[in-house]
Each structure stands twice: as structure tokens, then as C-alpha cells.
Enzyme design. Sequence first.
Site, short mmCIF file in Angstrom:
data_model
loop_
_atom_site.label_atom_id
_atom_site.label_comp_id
_atom_site.label_asym_id
_atom_site.label_seq_id
_atom_site.Cartn_x
_atom_site.Cartn_y
_atom_site.Cartn_z
N ASN A 27 0.83 -1.21 0.00
CA ASN A 27 0.00 0.00 0.00
C ASN A 27 0.87 1.26 0.00
O ASN A 27 0.62 2.22 -0.74
CB ASN A 27 -0.90 0.04 1.24
CG ASN A 27 -1.96 -1.05 1.25
OD1 ASN A 27 -2.24 -1.65 0.21
ND2 ASN A 27 -2.53 -1.32 2.41
N GLU B 47 5.11 -6.03 9.09
CA GLU B 47 4.35 -7.16 8.56
C GLU B 47 5.26 -8.21 7.93
O GLU B 47 4.78 -9.21 7.41
CB GLU B 47 3.28 -6.71 7.56
CG GLU B 47 1.97 -6.41 8.26
CD GLU B 47 0.82 -6.09 7.32
OE1 GLU B 47 -0.32 -6.07 7.81
OE2 GLU B 47 1.03 -5.83 6.12
N GLY C 278 -5.68 9.84 13.34
CA GLY C 278 -6.96 9.74 12.62
C GLY C 278 -7.48 11.11 12.22
O GLY C 278 -6.72 11.92 11.68
N THR D 37 -10.04 2.66 5.67
CA THR D 37 -9.07 1.57 5.52
C THR D 37 -7.88 2.04 4.69
O THR D 37 -8.05 2.58 3.60
CB THR D 37 -9.71 0.36 4.81
OG1 THR D 37 -10.98 0.14 5.39
CG2 THR D 37 -8.85 -0.88 4.97
N ASP E 237 -1.51 3.92 5.77
CA ASP E 237 -0.53 3.59 4.72
C ASP E 237 -0.44 4.71 3.68
O ASP E 237 0.64 4.98 3.15
CB ASP E 237 -0.90 2.27 4.03
CG ASP E 237 -0.76 1.08 4.97
OD1 ASP E 237 0.06 1.16 5.90
OD2 ASP E 237 -1.47 0.08 4.76
N GLY F 98 -12.35 1.35 -0.42
CA GLY F 98 -11.22 0.53 -0.83
C GLY F 98 -9.93 1.01 -0.20
O GLY F 98 -9.89 2.02 0.51
N1 LIG Z 1 -11.64 10.76 9.43
C1 LIG Z 1 -10.58 11.32 8.85
N2 LIG Z 1 -10.67 12.53 8.26
C2 LIG Z 1 -9.61 13.09 7.68
N3 LIG Z 1 -8.38 12.53 7.63
C3 LIG Z 1 -8.23 11.34 8.21
C4 LIG Z 1 -9.29 10.66 8.83
N4 LIG Z 1 -8.83 9.49 9.29
C5 LIG Z 1 -7.51 9.45 8.96
N5 LIG Z 1 -7.15 10.56 8.32
C6 LIG Z 1 -5.80 10.89 7.85
O1 LIG Z 1 -5.05 9.70 7.77
C7 LIG Z 1 -3.92 9.76 8.66
C8 LIG Z 1 -3.69 8.39 9.23
O2 LIG Z 1 -4.85 7.96 9.91
P1 LIG Z 1 -4.80 7.07 11.22
O3 LIG Z 1 -4.05 7.76 12.29
O4 LIG Z 1 -6.20 6.68 11.50
O5 LIG Z 1 -3.91 5.85 10.74
P2 LIG Z 1 -4.21 4.29 10.92
O6 LIG Z 1 -4.88 4.07 12.22
O7 LIG Z 1 -2.93 3.60 10.68
O8 LIG Z 1 -5.22 4.08 9.72
P3 LIG Z 1 -5.86 2.76 9.16
O9 LIG Z 1 -5.61 1.68 10.16
O10 LIG Z 1 -7.30 3.14 8.99
O11 LIG Z 1 -5.16 2.57 7.87
C9 LIG Z 1 -4.29 10.80 9.68
O12 LIG Z 1 -3.11 11.39 10.23
C10 LIG Z 1 -5.08 11.78 8.84
O13 LIG Z 1 -4.21 12.63 8.14
#
Ligand SMILES: Nc1ncnc2c1ncn2[C@@H]1O[C@H](COP(=O)(O)OP(=O)(O)OP(=O)(O)O)[C@@H](O)[C@H]1O
Length: 312
Positions: A46, A143, A226, A254, A258, A295
Site C-alpha cells: 500500500n 508485517e 486519525g 481503511t 498507509d 477501498g
Molecule cells: N476521518 C478522517 N478525516 C480526515 N483525515 C483522516 C481521517 N482518518 C484518517 N485521516 C488521515 O489519515 C492519517 C492516518 O490515519 P490514522 O491515524 O487513523 O492511521 P491508521 O490508524 O494507521 O489508519 P488505518 O488503520 O485506517 O489505515 C491521519 O493522520 C489523517 O491525516
Amino acid sequence: MAGVVEVVVVGSCNTDLITYTARFPNPGETIHGHSFSIGFGGKGANQAVCAARLGASTAMIGKVGNDTFGNDTTKNFQNNNINIDHLGMEDGTSTGTAVITVDESGQNSIVIVNGANSLLSKSDVSAAEPMIARAKILVCQLEVEPEVSIAAMKLARQHNVMTLFNPAPARANLPPDAWTLCDVFCPNEAEAEMFAGMPVKAKEDAEKASLFFLDKGCKIVIITLGDKGAVYVTQENRTPVHVPCRVTKVVDTTGAGDAFAGALAYYMACHPGLAIGQVIRRSCEIARMSVQHSGTQNSYPVRQQIPDELFL
Ligand SMILES: Nc1ncnc2c1ncn2[C@@H]1O[C@H](COP(=O)(O)OP(=O)(O)OP(=O)(O)O)[C@@H](O)[C@H]1O
Ligand SMILES: *[C@@H]1O[C@H](CO)[C@@H](O)[C@H](O)[C@H]1NC(C)=O
Ligand SMILES: *[C@@H]1O[C@H](CO)[C@@H](O)[C@H](O)[C@H]1NC(C)=O
């Protein structure tokens, strides 16, 4: 594809097999789902796809099985212009798979089989030394066997190549030399919590955890939060900074983590003059674009879909 590779990713390739059902089956029970889809995944793959779509010359070092999924994964890298000189295919094992069930409420249950990913070895990484030595940045996750990621970062360091370590998925502990081998350490909240051994819920917690990782020897720490964006801190300026994220309509998060890591690799490799705060703000924007589509890799933007200001 000829010429020097800027971003080298060492990591996993998985095929996601996703069934959508009203509810989860009980043990021993057979139920009918209403739809099915196959997607390309694996954190390594990814991140490579995201960096390549942004325009970085990118290579993937990984392993697939000698099966249909291995073939399809190989084609997917080629379609995304990713160098596969060091993508191995192994007989006698399967390509990594994630068998995912999603219920009506959007909850999922997932079984991952590492398959060929577990066979990626330190010698596979050594074989790619000439490529790694000329790269701008080496990216790895957890991974594949952690010792393989560590070996890759050591090799990069020997050649003064920047290292980006996304310590995902979380595990109980890291090899002790991991910390000092990463220029950029980039966990999400759950991973930060695990590795720092402290709760990381609010941005204040992330600021505290970022300093903990800095003290372990990482040069730059970035914790993604997030929809709250990210927090970063550098050895040069030991004051944590919060980079908020623009509010957006979420379709599917999802692979957002990455997308962020892949974008980070692209900006660090291809826009070396950009201040770290800008690198993170732009990576948040790319990740934000990815949550607006369903996706995983399918949701990653290609250059034409991205505002020009993110490339200046
Ligand atoms: N709801 C959201 N709205 C806007 N940007 C988001 C959102 N969720 C994630 N992002 C963006 O994606 C980045 C990474 O998200 P997150 O911290 O949730 O990573 P993660 O938990 O590894 O994600 P995932 O497991 O869903 O791939 C965040 O720093 C943000 O920039
Ligand atoms: C994979 O592709 C090769 C050719 O590239 C082919 O020979 C082989 O049969 C394919 N394997 C499967 C399982 O489809
Ligand atoms: C994959 O398996 C086929 C036979 O099923 C064989 O011809 C081919 O050489 C194998 N490829 C690799 C890379 O092992």
C-alpha cells in the site's frame, strides 16, 4: 522504470478477500453474504503504491507465492510503475492473504495469513543493496519479520539513506536497536500506546509519547491521530507540534495510515527542501483524500486528482 529508485519499500504484499454479510456467522454455521470483493493490500504494498502514484520512482522488496494472487500482485505493481526487481516469488507457500468479513454495522473480523511474507529474508534485502544504497529513503513496517526490517534500516544507514519506520501492526516489543536506526518513526495512536506503554488518546498524550520516542533515539517522531491529524517532534526542536486535519466526509478509512506513510516517503524523497511541518500537512491532505473513497489502494489519489499546491 529505468534509473535510480528514490523510494524503496521493504514489506508485505497481501490479497484482501472481503465478504459483506448482514451478521457474522457463529462457529459451525454457514450463512450467505451479499457481496464479495478482492483487493490488493499489505502495508508495504500500500505504501509503495501511494508513493508511486504521487510520482516517486519506487521499488518494492517483498515476497509473493507462486499462485494466482502472486501473479496479480506482480501485475498490480507493474501497473503502478513500481520496480519489482526484488519482488520474489516462492513455490510451496501462498501469497499473503487477509480474509475479511464486514457486517452490516461496518464492523470487521479479519484473519491474516502471512504466507510468503514470512519468507522475506535478510539475504533478500542484502541482494538489493545496490538499489538501497542509491535511494533517497527506505521505508519499512512490521508485517515481515522484524529482523528483516532492522537489517534493511541498517543497510540504509550504512549508505546514509534516510529511514522511515512505520511500526505497524503493533506488537509487544521492538528490537532494541530499532529506535536509533530510524530517522522517522511513524506510529498511529494504538502503536504509540503499545510501544510507549502509556495511553495515547488525546493530542496531549501523543505529544508526551512523541518525546518518549525521541528519547529512545529516533530523529523525527510523527504520531498519526486519525481525524485529529498528527503530532510531530524533531531532535532539533524538542517541542511537539500538532498538525490538525481538515474535516472531511468519511467513506472508508481503511489504508489511511498507509496513504500517510506513502505520502511521507514521497515528500521526504522528492521534496527535500520542504519543512517537516509542510511535509506532514501535505501527507495529511493525501491521507484525507483516501478516506473519501472506498477501498484501500483504490482510494489512493493519482497525480491528476491532486491540487497543484501540494506539489509546489
Ligand atoms: N476521518 C478522517 N478525516 C480526515 N483525515 C483522516 C481521517 N482518518 C484518517 N485521516 C488521515 O489519515 C492519517 C492516518 O490515519 P490514522 O491515524 O487513523 O492511521 P491508521 O490508524 O494507521 O489508519 P488505518 O488503520 O485506517 O489505515 C491521519 O493522520 C489523517 O491525516
Ligand atoms: C502465473 O503467471 C505465469 C506466467 O507469468 C504462468 O506461467 C503461471 O501459470 C501463472 N500462475 C497461476 C497460478 O496463474
Ligand atoms: C511456478 O510454478 C510453475 C508450475 O506450476 C512453474 O512452472 C514456475 O517455474 C514456478 N515459478 C516460480 C517463480 O517458482
